[in-house]
Write a protein that holds these residues in place. Structure first.
Motif, PDB file in Angstrom:
ATOM      1  N   MET A   1      -6.612   3.577  18.043  1.00  0.00           N
ATOM      2  CA  MET A   1      -6.340   2.296  17.428  1.00  0.00           C
ATOM      3  C   MET A   1      -6.894   2.241  15.998  1.00  0.00           C
ATOM      4  O   MET A   1      -6.320   1.591  15.139  1.00  0.00           O
ATOM      5  N   ILE A   2      -8.008   2.945  15.784  1.00  0.00           N
ATOM      6  CA  ILE A   2      -8.600   2.967  14.447  1.00  0.00           C
ATOM      7  C   ILE A   2      -7.661   3.656  13.463  1.00  0.00           C
ATOM      8  O   ILE A   2      -7.530   3.226  12.308  1.00  0.00           O
ATOM      9  N   LEU A   3      -6.972   4.715  13.903  1.00  0.00           N
ATOM     10  CA  LEU A   3      -6.034   5.410  13.018  1.00  0.00           C
ATOM     11  C   LEU A   3      -4.885   4.493  12.596  1.00  0.00           C
ATOM     12  O   LEU A   3      -4.438   4.538  11.451  1.00  0.00           O
ATOM     13  N   ILE A   4      -4.424   3.668  13.509  1.00  0.00           N
ATOM     14  CA  ILE A   4      -3.319   2.762  13.185  1.00  0.00           C
ATOM     15  C   ILE A   4      -3.769   1.729  12.162  1.00  0.00           C
ATOM     16  O   ILE A   4      -3.070   1.471  11.175  1.00  0.00           O
ATOM     17  N   TRP A   5      -4.939   1.134  12.373  1.00  0.00           N
ATOM     18  CA  TRP A   5      -5.428   0.145  11.419  1.00  0.00           C
ATOM     19  C   TRP A   5      -5.718   0.771  10.052  1.00  0.00           C
ATOM     20  O   TRP A   5      -5.463   0.163   9.007  1.00  0.00           O
ATOM     21  N   LEU A   6      -6.251   1.979  10.052  1.00  0.00           N
ATOM     22  CA  LEU A   6      -6.500   2.668   8.791  1.00  0.00           C
ATOM     23  C   LEU A   6      -5.178   2.978   8.081  1.00  0.00           C
ATOM     24  O   LEU A   6      -5.068   2.838   6.861  1.00  0.00           O
ATOM     25  N   GLY A   7      -4.160   3.372   8.856  1.00  0.00           N
ATOM     26  CA  GLY A   7      -2.846   3.622   8.274  1.00  0.00           C
ATOM     27  C   GLY A   7      -2.232   2.371   7.680  1.00  0.00           C
ATOM     28  O   GLY A   7      -1.667   2.400   6.578  1.00  0.00           O
ATOM     29  N   VAL A   8      -2.328   1.272   8.385  1.00  0.00           N
ATOM     30  CA  VAL A   8      -1.798   0.001   7.869  1.00  0.00           C
ATOM     31  C   VAL A   8      -2.532  -0.399   6.593  1.00  0.00           C
ATOM     32  O   VAL A   8      -1.907  -0.820   5.613  1.00  0.00           O
ATOM     33  N   LEU A   9      -3.841  -0.252   6.585  1.00  0.00           N
ATOM     34  CA  LEU A   9      -4.625  -0.590   5.402  1.00  0.00           C
ATOM     35  C   LEU A   9      -4.235   0.284   4.204  1.00  0.00           C
ATOM     36  O   LEU A   9      -4.077  -0.217   3.085  1.00  0.00           O
ATOM     37  N   LEU A  10      -4.041   1.572   4.427  1.00  0.00           N
ATOM     38  CA  LEU A  10      -3.655   2.462   3.337  1.00  0.00           C
ATOM     39  C   LEU A  10      -2.249   2.167   2.825  1.00  0.00           C
ATOM     40  O   LEU A  10      -1.995   2.204   1.621  1.00  0.00           O
ATOM     41  N   VAL A  11      -1.316   1.870   3.722  1.00  0.00           N
ATOM     42  CA  VAL A  11       0.048   1.552   3.289  1.00  0.00           C
ATOM     43  C   VAL A  11       0.051   0.266   2.465  1.00  0.00           C
ATOM     44  O   VAL A  11       0.636   0.221   1.377  1.00  0.00           O
ATOM     45  N   PHE A  12      -0.605  -0.771   2.951  1.00  0.00           N
ATOM     46  CA  PHE A  12      -0.657  -2.024   2.197  1.00  0.00           C
ATOM     47  C   PHE A  12      -1.399  -1.845   0.872  1.00  0.00           C
ATOM     48  O   PHE A  12      -1.000  -2.396  -0.155  1.00  0.00           O
ATOM     49  N   GLY A  13      -2.467  -1.078   0.877  1.00  0.00           N
ATOM     50  CA  GLY A  13      -3.200  -0.827  -0.359  1.00  0.00           C
ATOM     51  C   GLY A  13      -2.365  -0.066  -1.377  1.00  0.00           C
ATOM     52  O   GLY A  13      -2.400  -0.350  -2.572  1.00  0.00           O
ATOM     53  N   GLY A  14      -1.586   0.911  -0.916  1.00  0.00           N
ATOM     54  CA  GLY A  14      -0.721   1.664  -1.816  1.00  0.00           C
ATOM     55  C   GLY A  14       0.389   0.816  -2.401  1.00  0.00           C
ATOM     56  O   GLY A  14       0.693   0.901  -3.595  1.00  0.00           O
ATOM     57  N   VAL A  15       1.006  -0.007  -1.560  1.00  0.00           N
ATOM     58  CA  VAL A  15       2.060  -0.895  -2.061  1.00  0.00           C
ATOM     59  C   VAL A  15       1.478  -1.916  -3.035  1.00  0.00           C
ATOM     60  O   VAL A  15       2.080  -2.210  -4.076  1.00  0.00           O
ATOM     61  N   PHE A  16       0.312  -2.440  -2.730  1.00  0.00           N
ATOM     62  CA  PHE A  16      -0.362  -3.388  -3.624  1.00  0.00           C
ATOM     63  C   PHE A  16      -0.676  -2.735  -4.968  1.00  0.00           C
ATOM     64  O   PHE A  16      -0.465  -3.326  -6.020  1.00  0.00           O
ATOM     65  N   GLN A  17      -1.161  -1.500  -4.937  1.00  0.00           N
ATOM     66  CA  GLN A  17      -1.493  -0.797  -6.178  1.00  0.00           C
ATOM     67  C   GLN A  17      -0.246  -0.567  -7.019  1.00  0.00           C
ATOM     68  O   GLN A  17      -0.271  -0.746  -8.230  1.00  0.00           O
ATOM     69  N   MET A  18       0.856  -0.168  -6.391  1.00  0.00           N
ATOM     70  CA  MET A  18       2.084   0.076  -7.147  1.00  0.00           C
ATOM     71  C   MET A  18       2.693  -1.219  -7.674  1.00  0.00           C
ATOM     72  O   MET A  18       3.280  -1.238  -8.760  1.00  0.00           O
ATOM     73  N   ALA A  19       2.545  -2.309  -6.940  1.00  0.00           N
ATOM     74  CA  ALA A  19       3.119  -3.583  -7.371  1.00  0.00           C
ATOM     75  C   ALA A  19       2.358  -4.161  -8.565  1.00  0.00           C
ATOM     76  O   ALA A  19       2.962  -4.762  -9.458  1.00  0.00           O
ATOM     77  N   PHE A  20       1.044  -3.991  -8.593  1.00  0.00           N
ATOM     78  CA  PHE A  20       0.248  -4.583  -9.649  1.00  0.00           C
ATOM     79  C   PHE A  20      -0.090  -3.614 -10.776  1.00  0.00           C
ATOM     80  O   PHE A  20      -0.792  -3.984 -11.708  1.00  0.00           O
ATOM     81  N   GLN A  21       0.406  -2.395 -10.725  1.00  0.00           N
ATOM     82  CA  GLN A  21       0.161  -1.427 -11.793  1.00  0.00           C
ATOM     83  C   GLN A  21       0.633  -1.933 -13.146  1.00  0.00           C
ATOM     84  O   GLN A  21      -0.096  -1.812 -14.132  1.00  0.00           O
ATOM     85  N   VAL A  62       0.221   5.544   0.361  1.00  0.00           N
ATOM     86  CA  VAL A  62       1.292   5.238   1.315  1.00  0.00           C
ATOM     87  C   VAL A  62       1.574   6.447   2.203  1.00  0.00           C
ATOM     88  O   VAL A  62       1.767   6.314   3.418  1.00  0.00           O
ATOM     89  N   ALA A  63       1.585   7.645   1.622  1.00  0.00           N
ATOM     90  CA  ALA A  63       1.833   8.852   2.413  1.00  0.00           C
ATOM     91  C   ALA A  63       0.723   9.091   3.433  1.00  0.00           C
ATOM     92  O   ALA A  63       0.986   9.417   4.601  1.00  0.00           O
ATOM     93  N   LEU A  64      -0.530   8.933   2.999  1.00  0.00           N
ATOM     94  CA  LEU A  64      -1.647   9.090   3.946  1.00  0.00           C
ATOM     95  C   LEU A  64      -1.603   8.025   5.036  1.00  0.00           C
ATOM     96  O   LEU A  64      -1.876   8.309   6.211  1.00  0.00           O
ATOM     97  N   GLY A  65      -1.280   6.801   4.648  1.00  0.00           N
ATOM     98  CA  GLY A  65      -1.169   5.730   5.642  1.00  0.00           C
ATOM     99  C   GLY A  65      -0.074   6.019   6.648  1.00  0.00           C
ATOM    100  O   GLY A  65      -0.243   5.790   7.848  1.00  0.00           O
ATOM    101  N   GLY A  66       1.056   6.532   6.182  1.00  0.00           N
ATOM    102  CA  GLY A  66       2.138   6.901   7.096  1.00  0.00           C
ATOM    103  C   GLY A  66       1.724   8.016   8.041  1.00  0.00           C
ATOM    104  O   GLY A  66       2.067   8.007   9.229  1.00  0.00           O
ATOM    105  N   ALA A  67       0.971   8.991   7.523  1.00  0.00           N
ATOM    106  CA  ALA A  67       0.481  10.083   8.378  1.00  0.00           C
ATOM    107  C   ALA A  67      -0.481   9.542   9.445  1.00  0.00           C
ATOM    108  O   ALA A  67      -0.430   9.957  10.619  1.00  0.00           O
ATOM    109  N   PHE A  68      -1.361   8.631   9.044  1.00  0.00           N
ATOM    110  CA  PHE A  68      -2.287   8.050  10.020  1.00  0.00           C
ATOM    111  C   PHE A  68      -1.543   7.210  11.047  1.00  0.00           C
ATOM    112  O   PHE A  68      -1.905   7.204  12.231  1.00  0.00           O
ATOM    113  N   LEU A  69      -0.522   6.506  10.636  1.00  0.00           N
ATOM    114  CA  LEU A  69       0.282   5.714  11.585  1.00  0.00           C
ATOM    115  C   LEU A  69       0.976   6.621  12.591  1.00  0.00           C
ATOM    116  O   LEU A  69       1.016   6.324  13.794  1.00  0.00           O
ATOM    117  N   LEU A  70       1.555   7.723  12.111  1.00  0.00           N
ATOM    118  CA  LEU A  70       2.208   8.661  13.023  1.00  0.00           C
ATOM    119  C   LEU A  70       1.203   9.312  13.975  1.00  0.00           C
ATOM    120  O   LEU A  70       1.487   9.493  15.167  1.00  0.00           O
TER     121      LEU A  70
END
Length: 75
Positions: A1-21, A62-70
């Motif tokens: 379950m920790i991997l899923i939450w870490l993946g979600v956090l990384l995906v959202f963080g990556g999208v946030f970083q790209m949106a506000f760049q 986003v890629a790391l988050g996707g890997a953690f989600l998988l």
């Protein structure tokens, strides 16, 4: 379950970083002056769109988050 939450956090963080760049990079407009001496809202240079060069940290997150989600879904 920790991997899923870490993946979600990384995906959202990556999208946030790209949106506000573009916002963190600097001013959007106000770089040109008219002949009359007034400031204009026209940008200094045209928009470059999406570039891997400026968005690579977000893409890596986003890629790391996707890997953690998988990995979390496989366990």
């Amino acid at each position: 379950m920790i991997l899923i939450w870490l993946g979600v956090l990384l995906v959202f963080g990556g999208v946030f970083q790209m949106a506000f760049q573009p916002i963190w990079r600097g001013r959007f407009s106000g770089g040109k002056w008219l002949r009359s001496g007034r400031d204009t809202l026209e940008p200094e240079r045209p928009g470059i769109g999406f570039g891997v060069k400026s968005n690579w940290p977000g893409l890596v997150m986003v890629a790391l988050g996707g890997a953690f989600l998988l990995a979390g879904a496989a366990i």
